[in-house]
Design a protein around this motif. Sequence first.
Motif, PDB file in Angstrom:
ATOM      1  N   GLU A 185     -15.234  -2.045   1.403  1.00 26.61           N
ATOM      2  CA  GLU A 185     -14.477  -2.048   2.416  1.00 26.61           C
ATOM      3  C   GLU A 185     -12.844  -2.525   2.007  1.00 26.61           C
ATOM      4  O   GLU A 185     -12.344  -2.327   3.223  1.00 26.61           O
ATOM      5  CB  GLU A 185     -15.295  -3.612   2.568  1.00 26.61           C
ATOM      6  N   PRO A 190      -9.565  -2.128   9.311  1.00 28.07           N
ATOM      7  CA  PRO A 190      -9.228  -1.401  10.907  1.00 28.07           C
ATOM      8  C   PRO A 190      -8.046  -2.019  11.680  1.00 28.07           C
ATOM      9  O   PRO A 190      -7.040  -3.087  10.994  1.00 28.07           O
ATOM     10  CB  PRO A 190     -10.202  -2.199  12.032  1.00 28.07           C
ATOM     11  N   LEU A 293     -16.712   1.772   9.332  1.00 28.54           N
ATOM     12  CA  LEU A 293     -15.416   0.314   8.131  1.00 28.54           C
ATOM     13  C   LEU A 293     -14.361  -0.154   9.159  1.00 28.54           C
ATOM     14  O   LEU A 293     -13.303   0.020   8.806  1.00 28.54           O
ATOM     15  CB  LEU A 293     -16.333   0.768   7.330  1.00 28.54           C
ATOM     16  N   SER A 295     -14.312   0.532  12.012  1.00 24.43           N
ATOM     17  CA  SER A 295     -13.746  -0.105  13.690  1.00 24.43           C
ATOM     18  C   SER A 295     -14.251   0.885  14.602  1.00 24.43           C
ATOM     19  O   SER A 295     -13.084   0.569  15.654  1.00 24.43           O
ATOM     20  CB  SER A 295     -13.313  -0.931  14.053  1.00 24.43           C
ATOM     21  N   SER A 349     -19.248  -1.552  13.006  1.00 24.61           N
ATOM     22  CA  SER A 349     -18.669  -1.980  11.795  1.00 24.61           C
ATOM     23  C   SER A 349     -19.544  -2.995  11.296  1.00 24.61           C
ATOM     24  O   SER A 349     -19.545  -2.739  10.050  1.00 24.61           O
ATOM     25  CB  SER A 349     -17.107  -3.361  12.140  1.00 24.61           C
ATOM     26  N   LYS A 353     -21.043  -3.030   6.885  1.00 27.78           N
ATOM     27  CA  LYS A 353     -20.691  -4.229   6.149  1.00 27.78           C
ATOM     28  C   LYS A 353     -22.187  -4.692   6.334  1.00 27.78           C
ATOM     29  O   LYS A 353     -22.461  -4.550   4.556  1.00 27.78           O
ATOM     30  CB  LYS A 353     -19.988  -4.911   6.892  1.00 27.78           C
TER      31      LYS A 353
END
Length: 377
Positions: A185, A190, A293, A295, A349, A353
Amino acid sequence: MRLLQALFFPPEQPGGVSSMIPYLQDRFNPPHWEMELFSLPKRIRGKGSEPVKFHTFDWHEFEESPIVQKYVQTYRDYLWWTKLRLQRPFDLIHAHHPIVGMAMKEVFPETPVIQSIHSSYERELILNGRIKPDGLEHRFLTSLYRELEHRTDLMLTVSRSFRDYLSPYVNHPEKIGVIPNGFDEKRFKPVPHENEVAQLVTVCRLVPAKGLDTLLEACAELKNRGLPYVLHIIGDGPIRKELEELAQRLGIYNETIFYGYTLHPEEFMPFFDIFVLPSRAEAFGSVFAEAALCSLALVGSDVGGIAEQIENGSNGLLVPPEEPILLADALEKVIGDPDYRYQLARSGSEYAKNHYSLNRVVHELKKVYLQFQPMKE
């Protein structure tokens, strides 16, 4: 535990397994783990010369095909490079390409080898018009799955749909495990932004299998409907010129930007609004998780691993492949309604995650690896 992650391409190659494996090293730390990466440099071509024999079929039945000959020579090259470069023993080898798994088991017959299959070379060749279904090359490449089942200690793949695809080609499909790719991540940041005109982006190799002709036709339909947008195409490949010519014929060349190859598209992907890729087939589709990820709202074809990542209408939109009008309808929904677009992006998103974080995948891999942990003396 001494662990080798054995790749085919060097890890700096974009997409798929290379978007995950280099980031595993920070999660497999001494003293409990020692992990190395290994791959075949591009310059190693035509070095191997030893005879090749498979255990479950006779590859010479297919040797009149240049594609088969090239594949077997690449296997010889990988064997040559492995014997030259790897001297120390490992407790476990995790291979990420069929050539790699077979070569590793040939060189290290006493070492457990886990084989992950990330995509289908034969399906890509068929979709890209390079081989025929049930032709020599197709039958050779699908025969390798049973050879891998025979040689390696465990087979894994990246989606349930791809496990189903593999099932006819192996004896025990129920033994194939599924662990999707994982993503760090920290690589994805974003960026809050507001674009006056919707910015569409796709990231892929420019080959027929990715369905970019369908995407361009859908974008021409959007223009006919009076919807403003810009389409960003990141990637390169053999049909780039054809796609540029198609964009010109469709009258959308001014709305389309061809970037060519970019090593780290995730660094500027967050500035776009919608990720769209109408692939004709996809074992997993790592770029969808990466876009989520970042967004972005997701729009993809209802095939393979894409359909396992997207719940239609909840965290993205799915359309049938090769349906430009339906793709245009889906894109119109997210272009014309920014609030809905934001809702899809936020849900996408969160889903990525929860399901595709590197930590989750590392946890799953460690459980598998520990099944092969050597007994203490």
